[in-house]
Design a protein around this motif. Sequence first.
Motif, PDB file in Angstrom:
ATOM      1  N   PRO A  94      49.463  40.384  36.896  1.00 55.50           N
ATOM      2  CA  PRO A  94      50.056  39.447  37.851  1.00 55.50           C
ATOM      3  C   PRO A  94      50.029  39.988  39.278  1.00 55.50           C
ATOM      4  O   PRO A  94      50.532  39.338  40.198  1.00 55.50           O
ATOM      5  N   PHE A  95      49.446  41.190  39.472  1.00 58.60           N
ATOM      6  CA  PHE A  95      49.536  41.826  40.778  1.00 58.60           C
ATOM      7  C   PHE A  95      48.303  42.691  41.030  1.00 58.60           C
ATOM      8  O   PHE A  95      47.870  43.444  40.157  1.00 58.60           O
ATOM      9  N   ALA A  96      47.754  42.546  42.233  1.00 57.77           N
ATOM     10  CA  ALA A  96      46.601  43.352  42.617  1.00 57.77           C
ATOM     11  C   ALA A  96      46.726  43.733  44.086  1.00 57.77           C
ATOM     12  O   ALA A  96      47.363  43.031  44.880  1.00 57.77           O
ATOM     13  N   VAL A  97      46.131  44.838  44.440  1.00 56.52           N
ATOM     14  CA  VAL A  97      46.063  45.278  45.827  1.00 56.52           C
ATOM     15  C   VAL A  97      44.592  45.276  46.224  1.00 56.52           C
ATOM     16  O   VAL A  97      43.741  45.772  45.478  1.00 56.52           O
ATOM     17  N   ILE A  98      44.281  44.676  47.377  1.00 57.11           N
ATOM     18  CA  ILE A  98      42.903  44.646  47.840  1.00 57.11           C
ATOM     19  C   ILE A  98      42.777  45.456  49.124  1.00 57.11           C
ATOM     20  O   ILE A  98      43.660  45.436  49.982  1.00 57.11           O
TER      21      ILE A  98
ATOM     22  N   ALA B 224      51.039  34.351  38.765  1.00 58.66           N
ATOM     23  CA  ALA B 224      51.152  34.424  37.311  1.00 58.66           C
ATOM     24  C   ALA B 224      50.001  35.251  36.741  1.00 58.66           C
ATOM     25  O   ALA B 224      48.907  35.287  37.318  1.00 58.66           O
ATOM     26  N   PRO B 225      50.220  35.950  35.612  1.00 54.63           N
ATOM     27  CA  PRO B 225      49.139  36.738  35.009  1.00 54.63           C
ATOM     28  C   PRO B 225      47.867  35.911  34.848  1.00 54.63           C
ATOM     29  O   PRO B 225      47.913  34.753  34.434  1.00 54.63           O
ATOM     30  N   GLY B 226      46.751  36.507  35.228  1.00 55.68           N
ATOM     31  CA  GLY B 226      45.482  35.808  35.160  1.00 55.68           C
ATOM     32  C   GLY B 226      45.175  34.996  36.396  1.00 55.68           C
ATOM     33  O   GLY B 226      44.243  34.186  36.387  1.00 55.68           O
ATOM     34  N   PHE B 227      45.941  35.191  37.475  1.00 55.47           N
ATOM     35  CA  PHE B 227      45.670  34.413  38.686  1.00 55.47           C
ATOM     36  C   PHE B 227      44.303  34.734  39.265  1.00 55.47           C
ATOM     37  O   PHE B 227      43.705  33.925  39.955  1.00 55.47           O
ATOM     38  N   VAL B 228      43.799  35.929  38.969  1.00 53.85           N
ATOM     39  CA  VAL B 228      42.408  36.251  39.294  1.00 53.85           C
ATOM     40  C   VAL B 228      41.555  35.822  38.105  1.00 53.85           C
ATOM     41  O   VAL B 228      41.769  36.264  36.978  1.00 53.85           O
ATOM     42  N   THR B 229      40.595  34.938  38.358  1.00 55.35           N
ATOM     43  CA  THR B 229      39.766  34.391  37.292  1.00 55.35           C
ATOM     44  C   THR B 229      38.447  35.147  37.190  1.00 55.35           C
ATOM     45  O   THR B 229      37.786  35.406  38.210  1.00 55.35           O
ATOM     46  N   VAL B 230      38.077  35.511  35.975  1.00 54.47           N
ATOM     47  CA  VAL B 230      36.760  36.102  35.738  1.00 54.47           C
ATOM     48  C   VAL B 230      35.790  34.943  35.489  1.00 54.47           C
ATOM     49  O   VAL B 230      35.743  34.381  34.400  1.00 54.47           O
TER      50      VAL B 230
ATOM     51  N   SER C   3      30.732  37.954  34.230  1.00 54.14           N
ATOM     52  CA  SER C   3      30.875  39.404  34.218  1.00 54.14           C
ATOM     53  C   SER C   3      30.657  40.054  35.581  1.00 54.14           C
ATOM     54  O   SER C   3      31.032  41.210  35.785  1.00 54.14           O
ATOM     55  N   LYS C   4      30.085  39.323  36.516  1.00 52.31           N
ATOM     56  CA  LYS C   4      29.815  39.882  37.845  1.00 52.31           C
ATOM     57  C   LYS C   4      30.603  39.179  38.954  1.00 52.31           C
ATOM     58  O   LYS C   4      30.436  39.513  40.131  1.00 52.31           O
ATOM     59  N   THR C   5      31.474  38.235  38.584  1.00 51.77           N
ATOM     60  CA  THR C   5      32.121  37.415  39.606  1.00 51.77           C
ATOM     61  C   THR C   5      33.597  37.187  39.311  1.00 51.77           C
ATOM     62  O   THR C   5      33.959  36.737  38.223  1.00 51.77           O
ATOM     63  N   LEU C   6      34.458  37.486  40.307  1.00 49.88           N
ATOM     64  CA  LEU C   6      35.882  37.201  40.225  1.00 49.88           C
ATOM     65  C   LEU C   6      36.245  36.161  41.281  1.00 49.88           C
ATOM     66  O   LEU C   6      35.661  36.143  42.370  1.00 49.88           O
ATOM     67  N   LEU C   7      37.211  35.315  40.966  1.00 45.29           N
ATOM     68  CA  LEU C   7      37.700  34.303  41.895  1.00 45.29           C
ATOM     69  C   LEU C   7      39.184  34.533  42.140  1.00 45.29           C
ATOM     70  O   LEU C   7      39.966  34.648  41.203  1.00 45.29           O
ATOM     71  N   ILE C   8      39.571  34.580  43.435  1.00 46.82           N
ATOM     72  CA  ILE C   8      40.951  34.880  43.793  1.00 46.82           C
ATOM     73  C   ILE C   8      41.467  33.820  44.760  1.00 46.82           C
ATOM     74  O   ILE C   8      41.007  33.743  45.907  1.00 46.82           O
ATOM     75  N   PRO C   9      42.408  32.978  44.330  1.00 41.31           N
ATOM     76  CA  PRO C   9      42.959  31.972  45.242  1.00 41.31           C
ATOM     77  C   PRO C   9      43.844  32.635  46.286  1.00 41.31           C
ATOM     78  O   PRO C   9      44.540  33.611  46.002  1.00 41.31           O
ATOM     79  N   ASP C  10      43.827  32.098  47.497  1.00 40.78           N
ATOM     80  CA  ASP C  10      44.686  32.632  48.546  1.00 40.78           C
ATOM     81  C   ASP C  10      45.949  31.789  48.639  1.00 40.78           C
ATOM     82  O   ASP C  10      45.934  30.682  49.179  1.00 40.78           O
TER      83      ASP C  10
ATOM     84  N   GLU D  63      38.574  46.535  63.412  1.00 35.14           N
ATOM     85  CA  GLU D  63      39.891  46.986  63.852  1.00 35.14           C
ATOM     86  C   GLU D  63      40.516  47.999  62.907  1.00 35.14           C
ATOM     87  O   GLU D  63      41.660  48.417  63.105  1.00 35.14           O
ATOM     88  N   GLY D  64      39.776  48.392  61.871  1.00 35.90           N
ATOM     89  CA  GLY D  64      40.270  49.416  60.972  1.00 35.90           C
ATOM     90  C   GLY D  64      40.427  48.937  59.546  1.00 35.90           C
ATOM     91  O   GLY D  64      39.848  47.934  59.130  1.00 35.90           O
ATOM     92  N   LEU D  65      41.237  49.674  58.796  1.00 36.11           N
ATOM     93  CA  LEU D  65      41.424  49.423  57.374  1.00 36.11           C
ATOM     94  C   LEU D  65      42.579  48.464  57.129  1.00 36.11           C
ATOM     95  O   LEU D  65      43.476  48.315  57.947  1.00 36.11           O
ATOM     96  N   ASP D  66      42.556  47.828  55.957  1.00 37.58           N
ATOM     97  CA  ASP D  66      43.663  46.971  55.560  1.00 37.58           C
ATOM     98  C   ASP D  66      43.848  47.088  54.061  1.00 37.58           C
ATOM     99  O   ASP D  66      42.873  47.161  53.304  1.00 37.58           O
ATOM    100  N   CYS D  67      45.088  47.131  53.634  1.00 39.18           N
ATOM    101  CA  CYS D  67      45.432  47.155  52.210  1.00 39.18           C
ATOM    102  C   CYS D  67      46.501  46.097  52.011  1.00 39.18           C
ATOM    103  O   CYS D  67      47.565  46.150  52.632  1.00 39.18           O
ATOM    104  N   SER D  68      46.226  45.110  51.164  1.00 43.44           N
ATOM    105  CA  SER D  68      47.075  43.924  51.100  1.00 43.44           C
ATOM    106  C   SER D  68      47.390  43.546  49.650  1.00 43.44           C
ATOM    107  O   SER D  68      46.516  43.596  48.791  1.00 43.44           O
ATOM    108  N   PRO D  69      48.649  43.163  49.361  1.00 47.10           N
ATOM    109  CA  PRO D  69      49.009  42.773  47.996  1.00 47.10           C
ATOM    110  C   PRO D  69      48.659  41.322  47.707  1.00 47.10           C
ATOM    111  O   PRO D  69      48.666  40.471  48.592  1.00 47.10           O
ATOM    112  N   ARG D  70      48.358  41.061  46.444  1.00 43.94           N
ATOM    113  CA  ARG D  70      48.151  39.706  45.952  1.00 43.94           C
ATOM    114  C   ARG D  70      48.892  39.580  44.623  1.00 43.94           C
ATOM    115  O   ARG D  70      48.808  40.476  43.780  1.00 43.94           O
ATOM    116  N   GLY D  71      49.608  38.478  44.429  1.00 40.63           N
ATOM    117  CA  GLY D  71      50.336  38.326  43.182  1.00 40.63           C
ATOM    118  C   GLY D  71      50.559  36.879  42.812  1.00 40.63           C
ATOM    119  O   GLY D  71      50.664  36.014  43.680  1.00 40.63           O
TER     120      GLY D  71
END
Length: 211
Positions: free
Chosen positions: A44-48, A64-70, A73-80, A54-62
């Motif tokens: 349910p949680f990932a950090v990208i 329901a479990p499975g919000f990142v769709t496979v 095998s080579k492609t993930l989909l992440i809603p914003d 302008e430099g580096l960025d580290c951002s949380p995404r969260g």
Amino acid sequence: MAGDRIASPEDLASAYPNQPSPASLFKEIDHVDANYAALIAASPFAVISTVGPEGLDCSPRGDAPGFVTVQDSKTLLIPDRRGNNRLDSFRNILSDDRIGMLFLIPGYGETLRVNGRAELSCDPDLRAQFAVAGQRPASVMIVHVEKAFFQCSRAVVRAELWNPERHVDRRTLPSAGMILRDITARNEAAAIFDGEAYDAALPARVKATLY
């Protein structure tokens, strides 16, 4: 090695003379297999992480479990989902499409690391696939996987990350309102910020703007 500073690959090899175990190397693959897909589906949680002019960025995404769709095998989909609209990660991706991701699963020691290239899409049909409560994401990130591997549980075990007895009483830490109040107080041109009012309204505002 100059003093105690590690300044070259040779210094690094000297400080870490042991070679990585075979398992730590062959667990890395160039795609998401069935096992890694199961971990993503449970997370349910990932950090990208991204990088740009302008430099580096580290951002949380969260979500329901499975919000990142496979997608495959080579492609993930992440809603914003709705956020603060800083768009730091997205601006980076527009100039440098490299991305790193770390997936966490509550109660599970291992984490999953995925590296690849990302692009952003506003395709209405794609956005519709990720609608929640009638709200579509503003965009969907498409991640083209180049590397995937699990990270062993040592860091999570040392941190006791999933141990409820280690949960911190948030009242012992600065609140969002306190942080904003103190930062604006140092700016003579800024208006006085009411941190208490901000904190009081925050839970309802977060709940009303999740999607």
